[in-house]
Design a protein around this motif. Sequence first.
Motif, PDB file in Angstrom:
ATOM      1  N   UNK A  15      26.993 -11.008   3.469  1.00 31.75           N
ATOM      2  CA  UNK A  15      27.846 -11.052   2.310  1.00 31.75           C
ATOM      3  C   UNK A  15      28.992 -10.069   2.506  1.00 31.75           C
ATOM      4  N   UNK A  16      30.165 -10.460   2.106  1.00 30.76           N
ATOM      5  CA  UNK A  16      31.361  -9.638   2.254  1.00 30.76           C
ATOM      6  C   UNK A  16      31.661  -8.881   0.967  1.00 30.76           C
ATOM      7  N   UNK A  17      32.394  -7.784   1.101  1.00 32.53           N
ATOM      8  CA  UNK A  17      32.776  -6.980  -0.050  1.00 32.53           C
ATOM      9  C   UNK A  17      33.544  -7.814  -1.065  1.00 32.53           C
ATOM     10  N   UNK A  18      34.409  -8.690  -0.604  1.00 32.56           N
ATOM     11  CA  UNK A  18      35.190  -9.510  -1.532  1.00 32.56           C
ATOM     12  C   UNK A  18      34.281 -10.406  -2.368  1.00 32.56           C
ATOM     13  N   UNK A  19      33.140 -10.807  -1.834  1.00 32.19           N
ATOM     14  CA  UNK A  19      32.178 -11.610  -2.600  1.00 32.19           C
ATOM     15  C   UNK A  19      31.437 -10.751  -3.619  1.00 32.19           C
ATOM     16  N   UNK A  20      31.105  -9.513  -3.237  1.00 29.08           N
ATOM     17  CA  UNK A  20      30.444  -8.596  -4.172  1.00 29.08           C
ATOM     18  C   UNK A  20      31.356  -8.255  -5.345  1.00 29.08           C
ATOM     19  N   UNK A  21      32.636  -8.113  -5.080  1.00 32.23           N
ATOM     20  CA  UNK A  21      33.598  -7.713  -6.120  1.00 32.23           C
ATOM     21  C   UNK A  21      33.751  -8.760  -7.207  1.00 32.23           C
ATOM     22  N   UNK A  22      33.343  -9.974  -6.957  1.00 34.28           N
ATOM     23  CA  UNK A  22      33.460 -11.043  -7.943  1.00 34.28           C
ATOM     24  C   UNK A  22      32.223 -11.131  -8.840  1.00 34.28           C
ATOM     25  N   UNK A  23      31.224 -10.303  -8.585  1.00 33.13           N
ATOM     26  CA  UNK A  23      29.964 -10.383  -9.321  1.00 33.13           C
ATOM     27  C   UNK A  23      29.878  -9.304 -10.402  1.00 33.13           C
ATOM     28  N   UNK A  24      29.368  -9.704 -11.560  1.00 32.59           N
ATOM     29  CA  UNK A  24      29.161  -8.768 -12.664  1.00 32.59           C
ATOM     30  C   UNK A  24      27.814  -8.081 -12.483  1.00 32.59           C
ATOM     31  N   UNK A  25      27.767  -6.772 -12.750  1.00 30.42           N
ATOM     32  CA  UNK A  25      26.544  -5.993 -12.612  1.00 30.42           C
ATOM     33  C   UNK A  25      25.895  -5.856 -13.996  1.00 30.42           C
ATOM     34  N   UNK A  26      24.623  -6.253 -14.092  1.00 34.34           N
ATOM     35  CA  UNK A  26      23.876  -6.203 -15.351  1.00 34.34           C
ATOM     36  C   UNK A  26      22.679  -5.276 -15.176  1.00 34.34           C
ATOM     37  N   UNK A  27      22.508  -4.341 -16.127  1.00 33.70           N
ATOM     38  CA  UNK A  27      21.347  -3.450 -16.130  1.00 33.70           C
ATOM     39  C   UNK A  27      20.213  -4.169 -16.851  1.00 33.70           C
ATOM     40  N   UNK A  28      19.110  -4.442 -16.153  1.00 38.86           N
ATOM     41  CA  UNK A  28      17.991  -5.171 -16.760  1.00 38.86           C
ATOM     42  C   UNK A  28      17.232  -4.322 -17.778  1.00 38.86           C
ATOM     43  N   UNK A  29      17.362  -3.006 -17.726  1.00 35.37           N
ATOM     44  CA  UNK A  29      16.670  -2.126 -18.683  1.00 35.37           C
ATOM     45  C   UNK A  29      17.321  -2.178 -20.060  1.00 35.37           C
ATOM     46  N   UNK A  30      18.636  -2.315 -20.096  1.00 39.12           N
ATOM     47  CA  UNK A  30      19.355  -2.304 -21.373  1.00 39.12           C
ATOM     48  C   UNK A  30      20.053  -3.629 -21.675  1.00 39.12           C
ATOM     49  N   UNK A  31      20.016  -4.549 -20.728  1.00 35.42           N
ATOM     50  CA  UNK A  31      20.720  -5.834 -20.830  1.00 35.42           C
ATOM     51  C   UNK A  31      22.229  -5.642 -21.000  1.00 35.42           C
TER      52      UNK A  31
END
Length: 83
Positions: free
Chosen positions: A1-17
């Motif tokens: 996976x490339x950095x440019x692909x990671x940058x398009x993804x939203x990060x969600x904390x499963x502990x707090x949603x």
Amino acid sequence: MRLCELRQKEVINVCSCASLGCVIDVDIDPKSGQVLALIVPGPGRFSSWFGREHECRIPWRCICQIGEEIILVELEDPHPPRH
């Protein structure tokens, strides 16, 4: 996976949603080449026009899953480590 692909993804904390934002950078160990952490923008001060107070560093060990559109992380602390 490339950095440019990671940058398009939203990060969600499963502990707090809660959404932590999208990846803006990664922390890599120059000696081993291992990814140490994902970096997401911190909360804005008064408004996003005035910039960011800090960046949140999400250790690689806290990543639960990387999907097509989101990255699930498990952060017990509501204030992730700062970079």
